[in-house]
Design a protein around this motif. Structure first.
Motif, mmCIF file in Angstrom:
data_model
loop_
_atom_site.group_PDB
_atom_site.id
_atom_site.type_symbol
_atom_site.label_atom_id
_atom_site.label_comp_id
_atom_site.label_asym_id
_atom_site.label_seq_id
_atom_site.Cartn_x
_atom_site.Cartn_y
_atom_site.Cartn_z
ATOM 1 N N LEU A 188 -6.099 10.849 27.656
ATOM 2 C CA LEU A 188 -6.784 10.119 26.567
ATOM 3 C C LEU A 188 -6.761 11.047 25.407
ATOM 4 O O LEU A 188 -6.868 10.892 24.141
ATOM 5 C CB LEU A 188 -8.273 9.517 26.759
ATOM 6 C CG LEU A 188 -8.309 8.445 27.830
ATOM 7 C CD1 LEU A 188 -9.612 8.193 28.404
ATOM 8 C CD2 LEU A 188 -7.785 7.135 27.264
ATOM 9 N N ALA A 189 -7.051 12.297 25.689
ATOM 10 C CA ALA A 189 -7.001 13.421 24.643
ATOM 11 C C ALA A 189 -5.837 13.455 23.927
ATOM 12 O O ALA A 189 -5.798 14.039 22.590
ATOM 13 C CB ALA A 189 -7.608 14.735 25.127
ATOM 14 N N THR A 190 -4.707 13.140 24.439
ATOM 15 C CA THR A 190 -3.557 13.128 23.680
ATOM 16 C C THR A 190 -3.432 12.191 22.639
ATOM 17 O O THR A 190 -2.495 12.482 21.629
ATOM 18 C CB THR A 190 -2.349 12.648 24.563
ATOM 19 O OG1 THR A 190 -2.281 11.498 24.949
ATOM 20 C CG2 THR A 190 -2.212 13.654 25.873
ATOM 21 N N GLY A 191 -4.403 11.131 22.424
ATOM 22 C CA GLY A 191 -4.119 10.274 21.326
ATOM 23 C C GLY A 191 -3.079 9.384 21.674
ATOM 24 O O GLY A 191 -2.839 8.501 20.596
ATOM 25 N N LEU A 192 -2.298 9.273 22.550
ATOM 26 C CA LEU A 192 -1.568 8.497 22.770
ATOM 27 C C LEU A 192 -1.640 7.113 23.491
ATOM 28 O O LEU A 192 -1.070 6.099 23.639
ATOM 29 C CB LEU A 192 -0.214 9.207 23.424
ATOM 30 C CG LEU A 192 0.425 10.256 22.874
ATOM 31 C CD1 LEU A 192 1.374 11.051 23.766
ATOM 32 C CD2 LEU A 192 1.119 9.911 21.266
ATOM 33 N N VAL A 193 -2.742 7.012 24.227
ATOM 34 C CA VAL A 193 -2.988 6.053 25.106
ATOM 35 C C VAL A 193 -4.410 5.644 24.963
ATOM 36 O O VAL A 193 -5.387 6.546 24.453
ATOM 37 C CB VAL A 193 -2.785 6.454 26.691
ATOM 38 C CG1 VAL A 193 -1.297 6.834 26.969
ATOM 39 C CG2 VAL A 193 -3.832 7.673 27.203
ATOM 40 N N ALA A 194 -4.736 4.375 25.048
ATOM 41 C CA ALA A 194 -6.047 3.863 24.856
ATOM 42 C C ALA A 194 -6.990 3.848 26.075
ATOM 43 O O ALA A 194 -8.162 3.827 26.152
ATOM 44 C CB ALA A 194 -5.882 2.343 24.356
ATOM 45 N N GLU A 195 -6.249 3.757 27.250
ATOM 46 C CA GLU A 195 -6.884 3.608 28.801
ATOM 47 C C GLU A 195 -6.134 4.050 29.601
ATOM 48 O O GLU A 195 -4.867 4.159 29.550
ATOM 49 C CB GLU A 195 -7.183 1.873 29.056
ATOM 50 C CG GLU A 195 -8.233 1.217 28.196
ATOM 51 C CD GLU A 195 -8.142 -0.274 28.573
ATOM 52 O OE1 GLU A 195 -9.220 -0.573 29.070
ATOM 53 O OE2 GLU A 195 -7.124 -0.840 28.539
ATOM 54 N N GLU B 193 6.401 11.260 24.660
ATOM 55 C CA GLU B 193 5.447 12.235 24.477
ATOM 56 C C GLU B 193 4.384 12.772 25.428
ATOM 57 O O GLU B 193 4.009 13.563 25.585
ATOM 58 C CB GLU B 193 4.643 12.049 23.111
ATOM 59 C CG GLU B 193 5.507 12.278 22.020
ATOM 60 C CD GLU B 193 6.113 13.828 21.704
ATOM 61 O OE1 GLU B 193 5.214 14.529 21.656
ATOM 62 O OE2 GLU B 193 7.340 14.208 21.783
ATOM 63 N N LEU B 194 4.068 11.441 26.191
ATOM 64 C CA LEU B 194 2.688 11.785 27.010
ATOM 65 C C LEU B 194 3.211 12.791 28.112
ATOM 66 O O LEU B 194 2.153 13.791 28.454
ATOM 67 C CB LEU B 194 2.441 10.469 27.734
ATOM 68 C CG LEU B 194 1.188 10.458 28.770
ATOM 69 C CD1 LEU B 194 -0.093 11.066 27.820
ATOM 70 C CD2 LEU B 194 0.809 9.038 28.917
ATOM 71 N N PRO B 195 4.245 12.605 28.972
ATOM 72 C CA PRO B 195 4.572 13.574 29.958
ATOM 73 C C PRO B 195 4.609 14.954 29.377
ATOM 74 O O PRO B 195 4.142 15.835 29.927
ATOM 75 C CB PRO B 195 6.015 13.127 30.577
ATOM 76 C CG PRO B 195 5.824 11.575 30.121
ATOM 77 C CD PRO B 195 5.199 11.440 28.636
ATOM 78 N N ARG B 196 5.399 15.070 28.139
ATOM 79 C CA ARG B 196 5.415 16.422 27.581
ATOM 80 C C ARG B 196 3.946 17.098 27.292
ATOM 81 O O ARG B 196 3.798 18.310 27.495
ATOM 82 C CB ARG B 196 6.251 16.616 26.352
ATOM 83 C CG ARG B 196 6.589 17.761 25.677
ATOM 84 C CD ARG B 196 7.390 17.598 24.359
ATOM 85 N NE ARG B 196 6.596 16.863 23.216
ATOM 86 C CZ ARG B 196 5.648 17.673 22.676
ATOM 87 N NH1 ARG B 196 5.354 18.761 22.851
ATOM 88 N NH2 ARG B 196 4.858 17.015 21.752
ATOM 89 N N LYS B 197 3.051 16.247 26.887
ATOM 90 C CA LYS B 197 1.906 16.713 26.375
ATOM 91 C C LYS B 197 0.814 17.008 27.817
ATOM 92 O O LYS B 197 0.055 18.142 27.836
ATOM 93 C CB LYS B 197 0.975 15.884 25.372
ATOM 94 C CG LYS B 197 1.556 15.920 24.199
ATOM 95 C CD LYS B 197 0.651 15.095 23.122
ATOM 96 C CE LYS B 197 1.249 15.160 21.596
ATOM 97 N NZ LYS B 197 0.190 14.658 20.706
#
Length: 509
Positions: free
Chosen positions: A427-434, A465-469
């Motif tokens: 959630l802290a990545t700012g890419l996902v809501a849940e 981007e999520l896996p990278r972050k």
């Protein structure tokens, strides 16, 4: 020595006495009941119940949408000396059959559509089936107003069945004192007053939803029950009824925060309350920006002890992940693995002591003994306490922070991994809501991490981007083996994300 509660407890049905006669108490679709009318309707329904089910302590179930029946029954059943068993209207016939059989209910009152869905064998022979409209009509025509109850505060008043995340639903036994003091406690720290208007969107079979009803009436406030179809229905209801108090669980707050609220509508809200899951720092920021004039109460609770902690709204910006401190009438201890009170920042089990502790699980001595145990020696209350199984830590200021559930920890290659830590990182990545992190069986590692997420609207590059972050933020042993993307998260009967359903779904893939 056991400390005395701060307020005298009475039979639950006395709650209806607290509002001014002509003040609005319950806003129904076709009419608004004043407190005077509410007291009369409770008396009439109680009189009817006492004639149809004369056995004191008998269980009576309701299975209906929010309305007059489901709102009056907690008080009417208490006045008649009965035990109310509210059934979530979203449940299906098999779960209802289990609840009726397990509770030994002698009557179920419900709507035609729900009752007609019951199959042969679902309703025990000893259980009478009554239509909601017939119950209300017969109570009115009978005209038998039952006087106030003198039940002992320790008498059983309700059995609330949990959603059954582990095994079949189990019934938590709540006394008159449990529910009265819960209402007094919440009304007190929320500072509810007679001019407040509460929108009840949560199921009344859910302890959090039922307390909205009771704490509002304890304060002499007005309650508006709502079964919403879409989150936008909530906005419309806030505007239509001038709502000042709104309670929700995190999935609904996420949806509400993604909608456009008219300025004059969001300005109506004085307080927002959350339970049933932690608020993330990002969601706190969004709610605070959307409702800057409203106080945001983050809360933590257990059906087995109702509510345990709340965070003072003045601290929510600086301590957005804290569970806060004990609510009135609760004593919260953090006990380490040696059975001693944990030091500051030392992880331990949350143990809830005091008069909000329920009476155990209905006809289930085994599971009761697992969760309800003698209070730690350090408790000022003594007696029985709820050993939650939740791992928490306490900082130097006395604020509590959730670490994870002992039985929810993912165990991979000898590592104990907190699902919450992975979810917070996503959630802290700012890419996902849940986000929901789960452990799935693995022959080599024991379990592997799987992450189920819903992208934030407009995050077109989220899948890459999520896996990278996550690789940047989490150690290798915490990295998800697979990320599962969803357009919507499954929601269980209590309004929370259905983790059990997700677990079962992924297990067969």
């Amino acid at each position: 020595m056991r400390a005395e509660p701060e307020t005298t407890t009475r039979s639950l049905d006395h709650l209806a006495l607290r509002g001014a006669d002509e003040a609005p108490a319950l806003v129904l679709r076709g009419e608004t009941l004043s407190y005077k009318a509410l007291r009369s309707r409770v008396s009439l329904l109680a009189g009817w119940l006492s004639q149809r089910v004369p056995e004191k302590g008998a269980r009576v179930a309701t299975w209906a949408a929010k309305g007059e029946l489901t709102c009056l029954m907690p008080l009417a059943a208490a006045r008649a000396g009965l035990v109310h068993v509210p059934i979530n209207p979203l449940l299906k016939h098999a779960q209802v059959a289990h609840i009726l059989g397990d509770s030994g209910s002698l009557m179920i009152i419900g709507t035609p559509a729900r009752l007609s869905s019951l199959e042969q064998g679902d309703v025990p022979d000893s259980c009478e089936v009554v239509l909601e409209a017939d119950a209300l009509s017969e109570a009115g025509s009978l005209g038998c107003e039952l006087t106030r109850s003198e039940a002992h505060p320790g008498d059983l008043a309700a059995i609330l069945y949990t959603s059954g995340s582990t095994g079949r639903p189990k019934g938590v036994m709540l006394s008159h004192a449990n529910m009265w003091l819960g209402a007094e406690s919440v009304a007190s720290y929320l500072e509810l007053t007679h001019d407040d208007r509460t929108l009840a969107v949560l199921p009344l079979s859910f302890d959090y939803g039922q307390n909205q009803l009771l704490s509002s009436w304890y304060a002499g406030a007005s309650l508006v029950p709502l079964d919403y179809l879409t989150p936008r229905d909530v906005i419309k209801a806030v505007e239509r009824h001038g709502i000042t108090t709104l309670a929700a669980v995190p999935p609904l707050w996420v949806q509400l925060s993604e909608l456009d609220w008219p300025d004059e509508t969001r300005a109506m809200l004085r307080r927002l309350t959350n339970s049933g899951g932690a608020l993330t720092p990002d969601l706190v920021r969004r709610l605070r920006a959307l409702f800057p004039q409203a106080r945001l109460f983050a809360m933590y609770g257990l059906t087995e002890a109702f509510r345990s902690t709340f965070l003072d709204p003045v601290l929510v910006d600086t301590h957005p992940t804290s569970m806060g401190k004990a609510i009135p009438h609760a004593e919260i201890l953090v006990i380490n693995d040696l059975g001693e009170v944990s030091a500051d920042e030392e992880e331990g089990e949350l143990v809830h002591c005091g008069p909000l502790v329920a009476q155990g699980y209905w006809q289930d001595a085994g599971r009761t003994a697992e969760r309800y145990k003698p209070a730690p020696a350090a408790s000022r209350y003594g007696g029985m306490a709820v050993w939650s199984g939740d791992r928490v830590r306490r900082d130097a200021e006395g604020l509590l922070y959730f670490v994870g559930r002992r039985d929810a920890m993912i165990k991979s290659a000898g590592n104990r991994i907190s699902p919450q830590e992975i979810e917070e990182a996503a959630l802290a990545t700012g890419l996902v809501a849940e986000a929901v992190a789960l452990g799935l069986p693995d022959e080599r590692l024991g379990q592997t991490v799987h992450l189920v997420v819903r992208a934030l609207p407009g995050s077109s590059d989220a899948e890459t981007e999520l896996p990278r972050k996550l690789m940047q933020e989490l150690p290798n042993f915490m990295q998800p083996k697979q990320i599962h993307w969803r357009d919507a998260m499954p929601i269980g009967p209590n309004g929370k994300i259905d983790r059990t359903g997700l677990q079962a779904e992924l297990a067969v893939q």
